[in-house]
Design an enzyme around this catalytic site. Sequence first.
Site, PDB file in Angstrom:
ATOM      1  N   ARG A  57       0.863  -1.183   0.000  1.00 49.07           N
ATOM      2  CA  ARG A  57       0.000   0.000   0.000  1.00 49.07           C
ATOM      3  C   ARG A  57       0.901   1.235   0.000  1.00 49.07           C
ATOM      4  O   ARG A  57       1.983   1.228   0.578  1.00 49.07           O
ATOM      5  CB  ARG A  57      -0.886   0.020   1.241  1.00 49.07           C
ATOM      6  CG  ARG A  57      -1.810   1.226   1.290  1.00 49.07           C
ATOM      7  CD  ARG A  57      -2.613   1.273   2.568  1.00 49.07           C
ATOM      8  NE  ARG A  57      -3.426   2.475   2.611  1.00 49.07           N
ATOM      9  CZ  ARG A  57      -4.053   2.886   3.695  1.00 49.07           C
ATOM     10  NH1 ARG A  57      -3.967   2.200   4.822  1.00 49.07           N
ATOM     11  NH2 ARG A  57      -4.762   3.995   3.665  1.00 49.07           N
ATOM     12  N   HIS A  58       0.443   2.296  -0.618  1.00 44.67           N
ATOM     13  CA  HIS A  58       1.199   3.546  -0.692  1.00 44.67           C
ATOM     14  C   HIS A  58       1.519   4.106   0.700  1.00 44.67           C
ATOM     15  O   HIS A  58       0.878   3.741   1.694  1.00 44.67           O
ATOM     16  CB  HIS A  58       0.428   4.595  -1.494  1.00 44.67           C
ATOM     17  CG  HIS A  58      -0.872   5.004  -0.849  1.00 44.67           C
ATOM     18  ND1 HIS A  58      -0.942   5.891   0.200  1.00 44.67           N
ATOM     19  CD2 HIS A  58      -2.137   4.619  -1.116  1.00 44.67           C
ATOM     20  CE1 HIS A  58      -2.194   6.059   0.558  1.00 44.67           C
ATOM     21  NE2 HIS A  58      -2.945   5.290  -0.224  1.00 44.67           N
TER      22      HIS A  58
ATOM     23  N   GLN B 182      -9.871   9.385   0.414  1.00 43.97           N
ATOM     24  CA  GLN B 182      -9.126   9.828  -0.765  1.00 43.97           C
ATOM     25  C   GLN B 182      -9.731   9.291  -2.049  1.00 43.97           C
ATOM     26  O   GLN B 182      -9.885  10.018  -3.019  1.00 43.97           O
ATOM     27  CB  GLN B 182      -7.653   9.385  -0.652  1.00 43.97           C
ATOM     28  CG  GLN B 182      -6.954  10.091   0.483  1.00 43.97           C
ATOM     29  CD  GLN B 182      -5.547   9.589   0.678  1.00 43.97           C
ATOM     30  OE1 GLN B 182      -4.619  10.240   0.243  1.00 43.97           O
ATOM     31  NE2 GLN B 182      -5.397   8.444   1.324  1.00 43.97           N
TER      32      GLN B 182
ATOM     33  N   GLN C 147       1.969   7.225   3.583  1.00 44.70           N
ATOM     34  CA  GLN C 147       1.005   8.140   4.195  1.00 44.70           C
ATOM     35  C   GLN C 147       0.856   9.452   3.407  1.00 44.70           C
ATOM     36  O   GLN C 147       1.813   9.964   2.835  1.00 44.70           O
ATOM     37  CB  GLN C 147       1.463   8.461   5.618  1.00 44.70           C
ATOM     38  CG  GLN C 147       0.499   9.307   6.410  1.00 44.70           C
ATOM     39  CD  GLN C 147       1.096   9.716   7.736  1.00 44.70           C
ATOM     40  OE1 GLN C 147       1.876  10.650   7.807  1.00 44.70           O
ATOM     41  NE2 GLN C 147       0.765   8.977   8.786  1.00 44.70           N
ATOM     42  N   THR C 148      -0.361   9.973   3.434  1.00 43.19           N
ATOM     43  CA  THR C 148      -0.666  11.285   2.859  1.00 43.19           C
ATOM     44  C   THR C 148      -1.263  12.156   3.963  1.00 43.19           C
ATOM     45  O   THR C 148      -1.656  11.654   5.021  1.00 43.19           O
ATOM     46  CB  THR C 148      -1.693  11.176   1.712  1.00 43.19           C
ATOM     47  OG1 THR C 148      -2.960  10.799   2.273  1.00 43.19           O
ATOM     48  CG2 THR C 148      -1.269  10.163   0.660  1.00 43.19           C
ATOM     49  N   ASP C 149      -1.365  13.439   3.689  1.00 46.15           N
ATOM     50  CA  ASP C 149      -2.009  14.326   4.664  1.00 46.15           C
ATOM     51  C   ASP C 149      -3.461  13.927   4.894  1.00 46.15           C
ATOM     52  O   ASP C 149      -3.970  14.031   6.010  1.00 46.15           O
ATOM     53  CB  ASP C 149      -1.932  15.785   4.200  1.00 46.15           C
ATOM     54  CG  ASP C 149      -0.526  16.360   4.315  1.00 46.15           C
ATOM     55  OD1 ASP C 149       0.317  15.787   5.047  1.00 46.15           O
ATOM     56  OD2 ASP C 149      -0.256  17.396   3.671  1.00 46.15           O
ATOM     57  N   TRP C 150      -4.136  13.449   3.854  1.00 46.33           N
ATOM     58  CA  TRP C 150      -5.526  13.029   4.023  1.00 46.33           C
ATOM     59  C   TRP C 150      -5.629  11.763   4.876  1.00 46.33           C
ATOM     60  O   TRP C 150      -6.621  11.586   5.575  1.00 46.33           O
ATOM     61  CB  TRP C 150      -6.195  12.830   2.666  1.00 46.33           C
ATOM     62  CG  TRP C 150      -6.661  14.124   2.040  1.00 46.33           C
ATOM     63  CD1 TRP C 150      -6.211  15.377   2.318  1.00 46.33           C
ATOM     64  CD2 TRP C 150      -7.658  14.269   1.042  1.00 46.33           C
ATOM     65  NE1 TRP C 150      -6.860  16.298   1.548  1.00 46.33           N
ATOM     66  CE2 TRP C 150      -7.759  15.654   0.741  1.00 46.33           C
ATOM     67  CE3 TRP C 150      -8.460  13.387   0.345  1.00 46.33           C
ATOM     68  CZ2 TRP C 150      -8.652  16.147  -0.205  1.00 46.33           C
ATOM     69  CZ3 TRP C 150      -9.340  13.883  -0.611  1.00 46.33           C
ATOM     70  CH2 TRP C 150      -9.431  15.244  -0.869  1.00 46.33           C
ATOM     71  N   ASN C 151      -4.621  10.882   4.837  1.00 44.72           N
ATOM     72  CA  ASN C 151      -4.618   9.744   5.765  1.00 44.72           C
ATOM     73  C   ASN C 151      -4.602  10.251   7.204  1.00 44.72           C
ATOM     74  O   ASN C 151      -5.349   9.767   8.049  1.00 44.72           O
ATOM     75  CB  ASN C 151      -3.400   8.846   5.559  1.00 44.72           C
ATOM     76  CG  ASN C 151      -3.445   8.019   4.302  1.00 44.72           C
ATOM     77  OD1 ASN C 151      -2.449   7.912   3.596  1.00 44.72           O
ATOM     78  ND2 ASN C 151      -4.573   7.412   3.983  1.00 44.72           N
TER      79      ASN C 151
ATOM     80  N   GLU D   9      -7.476   3.381  -6.661  1.00 43.52           N
ATOM     81  CA  GLU D   9      -8.341   3.227  -5.496  1.00 43.52           C
ATOM     82  C   GLU D   9      -9.799   3.311  -5.921  1.00 43.52           C
ATOM     83  O   GLU D   9     -10.129   3.894  -6.971  1.00 43.52           O
ATOM     84  CB  GLU D   9      -8.013   4.314  -4.464  1.00 43.52           C
ATOM     85  CG  GLU D   9      -8.856   4.305  -3.198  1.00 43.52           C
ATOM     86  CD  GLU D   9      -8.753   3.021  -2.386  1.00 43.52           C
ATOM     87  OE1 GLU D   9      -9.335   1.993  -2.822  1.00 43.52           O
ATOM     88  OE2 GLU D   9      -8.119   3.029  -1.318  1.00 43.52           O
TER      89      GLU D   9
END
Length: 189
Positions: free
Chosen positions: A7-8, A20, A10-14, A81
Amino acid sequence: MEIWYVRHGQTDWNVEGRIQGSTDIPLNQTGIEQAYQVKQQLDQESFDLVLASPLLRAYETAKIICLDKAVEIKGDERLKERNFGSYEGTLVKAMPVGDFWDLKQDLCPENGESTRMVFDRIYAFLDDLKKLYPSHKILLVAHGGIAIPLRCYMEGIPETKALRSLIIHNCEAVHYQVDPDQIVKNPFS
C-alpha cells in the site's frame, strides 16, 4: 507466480482521516520515509514486473521502492483506489450508516463505484496476471481499498465479513505464492 503487494505511503488526508478514493493526493514527508523503509525491506527482492496505480501516492511509492532496481514501473488503471464519488474529501467518521465494503449491501456512493464494481475489476485483473505472467515475480503498489478484494482473492472471504479489517497499513507489504491454475470465484458471480 509470486506477488508482493504494497500500500502507498502516508498522505495528509490519511492523517486527517479523509476519504481519498480516486482523488490524486501526494505522499507527505512521513509517507516518503515509509516508502524508503519498505524499499529497504524489499531491497533483496528482484521483480520481473512492477505495476502501480497511476495515482500519485502509489506511483511515488513504487518509484522509491524501485530506485535501485532495473525494472520499469507500469501504471495500471485497474489498480486505482475505489472511486468514492461524492464522499471523496470527507472525513471517514462522517460517512453515512452502512458499510461500503459489505458484500451483501453492495453500496455505491453517488458518482462512485459499488463494492461489486471494485471486486469485479480486481478479480479480473488478478485473473489476467495469472494468465499472462504465470511464472513471474510481481510487485503491485496500490491502495488500502484495493487490498480488500486482493486479500479476499488470495485468502478467501473472511467468516466475519468485516472486510474493512482487510485494509493494510501505509507501506505495509504482503506476500503471496499464487498457483496460476487455481480458479478463484468472485463473490459476486
